[in-house]
Design a protein around this motif. Structure first.
Motif, PDB file in Angstrom:
ATOM      1  N   GLU A   1       1.003  -1.244   0.199  1.00 53.90           N
ATOM      2  CA  GLU A   1      -0.214   0.220  -0.045  1.00 53.90           C
ATOM      3  C   GLU A   1       0.583   1.107   0.131  1.00 53.90           C
ATOM      4  N   ARG A   2       2.001   1.062   0.270  1.00 51.73           N
ATOM      5  CA  ARG A   2       2.960   2.623   0.783  1.00 51.73           C
ATOM      6  C   ARG A   2       3.290   2.508  -0.561  1.00 51.73           C
ATOM      7  N   LEU A   3       3.633   1.659  -1.429  1.00 50.79           N
ATOM      8  CA  LEU A   3       4.079   1.340  -2.533  1.00 50.79           C
ATOM      9  C   LEU A   3       3.734   3.045  -3.817  1.00 50.79           C
ATOM     10  N   LYS A   4       2.406   3.061  -3.495  1.00 51.72           N
ATOM     11  CA  LYS A   4       1.467   4.073  -3.805  1.00 51.72           C
ATOM     12  C   LYS A   4       1.548   5.390  -4.140  1.00 51.72           C
ATOM     13  N   LEU A   5       1.895   5.050  -3.099  1.00 52.36           N
ATOM     14  CA  LEU A   5       1.692   6.497  -2.262  1.00 52.36           C
ATOM     15  C   LEU A   5       2.243   8.427  -2.399  1.00 52.36           C
ATOM     16  N   GLU A   6       3.884   7.641  -3.367  1.00 49.73           N
ATOM     17  CA  GLU A   6       4.750   8.167  -3.550  1.00 49.73           C
ATOM     18  C   GLU A   6       4.319   9.431  -4.188  1.00 49.73           C
ATOM     19  N   ASN A   7       3.278   9.457  -5.536  1.00 48.46           N
ATOM     20  CA  ASN A   7       2.672  10.653  -6.147  1.00 48.46           C
ATOM     21  C   ASN A   7       1.589  10.888  -6.145  1.00 48.46           C
ATOM     22  N   LEU A   8       1.244  11.417  -4.364  1.00 51.40           N
ATOM     23  CA  LEU A   8       0.201  11.514  -3.439  1.00 51.40           C
ATOM     24  C   LEU A   8       0.208  12.305  -2.442  1.00 51.40           C
ATOM     25  N   ILE A   9       1.870  12.560  -1.917  1.00 53.17           N
ATOM     26  CA  ILE A   9       2.429  13.175  -0.449  1.00 53.17           C
ATOM     27  C   ILE A   9       2.970  14.863  -1.403  1.00 53.17           C
TER      28      ILE A   9
ATOM     29  N   THR B   1       4.628  17.995  -2.718  1.00 53.68           N
ATOM     30  CA  THR B   1       6.148  17.882  -3.431  1.00 53.68           C
ATOM     31  C   THR B   1       7.318  18.362  -2.433  1.00 53.68           C
ATOM     32  N   GLU B   2       7.024  19.418  -1.112  1.00 56.15           N
ATOM     33  CA  GLU B   2       7.692  19.508  -0.149  1.00 56.15           C
ATOM     34  C   GLU B   2       7.992  18.104   0.999  1.00 56.15           C
ATOM     35  N   VAL B   3       7.645  17.297   0.794  1.00 55.29           N
ATOM     36  CA  VAL B   3       7.927  16.078   1.593  1.00 55.29           C
ATOM     37  C   VAL B   3       8.241  14.813   0.681  1.00 55.29           C
ATOM     38  N   LYS B   4       8.358  15.013  -0.335  1.00 53.64           N
ATOM     39  CA  LYS B   4       8.794  13.348  -1.221  1.00 53.64           C
ATOM     40  C   LYS B   4      10.257  13.277  -0.675  1.00 53.64           C
ATOM     41  N   GLU B   5      10.814  14.581  -0.432  1.00 61.91           N
ATOM     42  CA  GLU B   5      12.555  13.183   0.238  1.00 61.91           C
ATOM     43  C   GLU B   5      12.440  12.607   1.276  1.00 61.91           C
ATOM     44  N   TYR B   6      11.538  13.263   2.135  1.00 63.16           N
ATOM     45  CA  TYR B   6      11.259  12.203   3.399  1.00 63.16           C
ATOM     46  C   TYR B   6      10.733  11.018   3.087  1.00 63.16           C
ATOM     47  N   PHE B   7      10.078  10.418   1.904  1.00 60.22           N
ATOM     48  CA  PHE B   7       9.024   9.302   1.304  1.00 60.22           C
ATOM     49  C   PHE B   7      10.281   7.878   2.086  1.00 60.22           C
ATOM     50  N   PHE B   8       9.116   7.381   2.552  1.00 59.33           N
ATOM     51  CA  PHE B   8      10.079   5.622   2.615  1.00 59.33           C
ATOM     52  C   PHE B   8       9.834   5.035   1.930  1.00 59.33           C
ATOM     53  N   LEU B   9      10.973   4.539   0.783  1.00 57.08           N
ATOM     54  CA  LEU B   9      10.464   3.545  -0.179  1.00 57.08           C
ATOM     55  C   LEU B   9      10.449   2.283   0.389  1.00 57.08           C
ATOM     56  N   GLN B  10      11.589   2.077   0.178  1.00 56.12           N
ATOM     57  CA  GLN B  10      12.400   0.506   0.762  1.00 56.12           C
ATOM     58  C   GLN B  10      12.423   0.014   1.819  1.00 56.12           C
TER      59      GLN B  10
END
Length: 264
Positions: free
Chosen positions: A182-190, A192-201
């Protein structure tokens, strides 16, 4: 045995299962040890957690006056997107708000009824999820202040619930969802100023096991204001709720500031 004091939210310790404690000024109870035993709760009065006066509790353990004056219950608590300490702007007490807001915060997905999005201070992991009765939880982003966490939560509210359905949580009517996927779907929803903090892996899924002998099929909430003397057999503890036989449930956290006597 008899215990007496002012109710506060139960302290918890992550384990298999989670350990719960009621802490009073003169004593404490390991609530897990009360499972399958008769517990009597008697309402003796009220005591504001802020001013200490014996006044009727209004909300969150505070009397009316303290609820509308204390910095610890400002609107930014419930709505973190209203945080302004990062701008140097006070709500009620800037020094308090800077300390609380200008520290690492986590935006997360939790599975307690359906998938919900929420915000917590990093220091409150996994306590926040245990208090909500989440079976599983995973972090989405870790940001340096409460405001960034708040705008992230707002962006995701249109896709996920932001409140727990307490009835589903207490009957354990929880649909399984793969939170990592579910988390993998979220990167484009958060934002812009928060994208650098996104936990992907990062694989940091928390799983919680609660001390419950038997989940009820239907629940009824106990209010000490309406029922000042109650006795029942404890069948489980989940979130901040005591689950008794016959589906009676008692929310300890919503009863903070109530002075009680507990007989075992």
């Amino acid at each position: 045995m008899t215990y007496e004091g002012v109710l506060k939210k139960m302290q918890t310790e992550l384990g298999d299962p989670i350990q719960y404690y009621m802490v009073f000024d003169e004593s404490f109870i390991n609530v897990n040890q009360l499972l399958d035993k008769n517990v009597e709760i008697n309402l003796l009065g009220y005591q504001c957690l802020n001013c200490g006066k014996k006044k009727k509790i209004f909300r969150q353990g505070f009397c009316y006056d303290c609820f509308y004056s204390s910095a610890s219950v400002g609107d930014w608590i419930i709505r973190p997107e209203l945080s302004k300490a990062h701008l140097g702007i006070a709500d009620r007490d800037l020094a308090y708000e800077e300390k609380a807001q200008l520290q690492p915060h986590i935006v997360y997905l939790a599975l307690s009824s359906e998938v919900k999005v929420g915000v917590t201070r990093k220091t409150q992991m996994p306590t926040r999820w245990i208090d909500q009765g989440a079976n599983e939880a995973i972090a989405i982003v870790e940001v340096p202040n409460r405001y960034l966490a708040g705008i992230t939560e707002v962006a995701l509210k249109s896709h996920y619930a932001d409140k727990t359905n307490w009835r589903k949580m207490l009957t354990n009517s929880v649909e399984h969802v793969d939170l990592i996927a579910e988390r993998l779907k979220l990167e484009n929803l958060i934002p812009t100023e928060v994208k650098e903090y996104f936990f992907l892996q990062k694989n940091d899924l928390y799983q919680m096991k609660y001390p419950v002998i038997e989940y009820p099929k239907k629940v009824t909430s106990l209010s000490l204001d309406k029922t000042p003397q109650f006795k029942g057999k404890l069948k489980g503890i989940k979130g901040q709720y005591l689950i008794f036989d016959d589906g009676i449930v008692f929310n300890v956290r919503s009863s903070e500031g109530y002075v009680v006597r507990i007989n075992i």
